[in-house]
Design an enzyme around this catalytic site. Sequence first.
Site, PDB file in Angstrom:
ATOM      1  N   ARG A  25      45.392  32.085  38.667  1.00 16.65           N
ATOM      2  CA  ARG A  25      44.266  32.768  38.017  1.00 16.65           C
ATOM      3  C   ARG A  25      43.678  33.808  38.977  1.00 16.65           C
ATOM      4  O   ARG A  25      42.479  33.901  39.167  1.00 16.65           O
ATOM      5  CB  ARG A  25      43.202  31.762  37.606  1.00 16.65           C
ATOM      6  N   GLU A  26      44.535  34.605  39.572  1.00 15.42           N
ATOM      7  CA  GLU A  26      44.109  35.537  40.604  1.00 15.42           C
ATOM      8  C   GLU A  26      43.394  36.762  40.042  1.00 15.42           C
ATOM      9  O   GLU A  26      43.787  37.316  39.021  1.00 15.42           O
ATOM     10  CB  GLU A  26      45.314  36.024  41.427  1.00 15.42           C
ATOM     11  N   TRP A  61      53.812  36.014  51.092  1.00 15.74           N
ATOM     12  CA  TRP A  61      53.289  36.495  49.811  1.00 15.74           C
ATOM     13  C   TRP A  61      52.075  37.418  49.933  1.00 15.74           C
ATOM     14  O   TRP A  61      51.801  38.203  49.021  1.00 15.74           O
ATOM     15  CB  TRP A  61      52.874  35.303  48.939  1.00 15.74           C
ATOM     16  N   GLU A  98      40.138  34.550  49.305  1.00 15.05           N
ATOM     17  CA  GLU A  98      41.166  34.780  50.317  1.00 15.05           C
ATOM     18  C   GLU A  98      41.203  36.262  50.666  1.00 15.05           C
ATOM     19  O   GLU A  98      41.328  37.115  49.784  1.00 15.05           O
ATOM     20  CB  GLU A  98      42.544  34.336  49.817  1.00 15.05           C
ATOM     21  N   GLY A 122      53.349  41.566  48.281  1.00 17.00           N
ATOM     22  CA  GLY A 122      54.167  40.515  47.696  1.00 17.00           C
ATOM     23  C   GLY A 122      55.098  39.842  48.684  1.00 17.00           C
ATOM     24  O   GLY A 122      56.114  39.248  48.296  1.00 17.00           O
ATOM     25  N   ARG A 128      53.585  39.392  33.411  1.00 14.93           N
ATOM     26  CA  ARG A 128      53.678  38.080  34.063  1.00 14.93           C
ATOM     27  C   ARG A 128      53.543  36.948  33.060  1.00 14.93           C
ATOM     28  O   ARG A 128      54.221  35.927  33.168  1.00 14.93           O
ATOM     29  CB  ARG A 128      52.585  37.975  35.128  1.00 14.93           C
ATOM     30  N   GLU A 163      40.316  23.662  42.830  1.00 14.45           N
ATOM     31  CA  GLU A 163      40.061  24.562  43.958  1.00 14.45           C
ATOM     32  C   GLU A 163      39.432  25.850  43.461  1.00 14.45           C
ATOM     33  O   GLU A 163      39.778  26.351  42.383  1.00 14.45           O
ATOM     34  CB  GLU A 163      41.373  24.861  44.694  1.00 14.45           C
ATOM     35  N   ASP A 178      38.580  29.586  45.321  1.00 18.34           N
ATOM     36  CA  ASP A 178      38.770  30.180  46.636  1.00 18.34           C
ATOM     37  C   ASP A 178      38.588  31.693  46.720  1.00 18.34           C
ATOM     38  O   ASP A 178      38.831  32.432  45.778  1.00 18.34           O
ATOM     39  CB  ASP A 178      40.130  29.793  47.226  1.00 18.34           C
ATOM     40  N   GLN A 235      41.003  38.378  47.375  1.00 19.42           N
ATOM     41  CA  GLN A 235      41.549  37.686  46.212  1.00 19.42           C
ATOM     42  C   GLN A 235      40.717  36.445  45.907  1.00 19.42           C
ATOM     43  O   GLN A 235      40.283  35.735  46.815  1.00 19.42           O
ATOM     44  CB  GLN A 235      42.997  37.280  46.461  1.00 19.42           C
TER      45      GLN A 235
END
Length: 294
Positions: free
Chosen positions: A140-141, A205, A116, A209, A283, A112, A114, A129
């Site tokens: 992998r944002e 989310w 967003e 968050g 993270r 995918e 994308d 995003q």
Amino acid sequence: MEYPLIFGFVWALMLIIKADATRVHGVRGIAINQESGFDENYVVTWGQDHVLKSNQGKEVQLTMDYFSGSGFESKNHYGSGFFQMRIKVFGNNSSGVVTAFYLTSKGDTHDEVDFEFLGNVEGKSITLQKNVYTEGRGNREQRFDLWFDPTIDFHTYGILWNPYHIVFYVDSIPIRVFNNNTSNGVNYPSKPMQVVSSLWNGENWATDGGKTKINWTYAPFKAHFQGFSDSGCHVDDPRNNSKACGSSIYWWNTMMLSIFEQKVYKTVREKYMNYDYCSDQARFSVLPSECRYN
């Protein structure tokens, strides 16, 4: 955000980049009057009673209320291409609302790519995003504060997918590159994918968050889409397969960033990117391997 102060700078860059892209790649933008109608290349997949077509099928409105969102997808599957869509998102207290434009395969190990748009409360900017999934794994944002208000007018968002890299564009400006580093053990989207757009409930989310939920008193939420032509290699065509879609006979497979585009890419990311997973050491105790190459 002080949109008027920075718009002139970016507008000048857009004009130069568009001229450069046309000269180097033969790329054209979206000319609505010359575009295909929605029904030629796309089909509504859910929320059928929340979809409105207008202007002889040249524009589609997706709607979301408390009961349902909505979405559509391309009739064809692709193995490469340059996919563009003009989008205008909802702009009045849209926290928790997600407007999406992306490429995707199907299944648990899907690929995918994308865009967003993550809604926000009144007075705060909408976040754009971008994410890349391979073999069902995303995380992998990268997120941007745009240099314009995407709720006021249509802007063009593009995804270039060829054997060498994936490039995300906003109004012809490259803002993210995900290179093909399979030779270094990094997965790269390679499954046949469809083009999908949707408007859906992401309140768990999408904003702060998940702390800021949807305010349903502002529903229905609406997003508008234009640009339904086809610029991809069909893998549902028996004459084509994913490998053949990498051929240089397709103009998008020869697209690489020019020197000027590379400079603009660096400048725009420095000014407007507010999150990069490759910089999030809280993270990831060990950063993902592709971070060394992208």
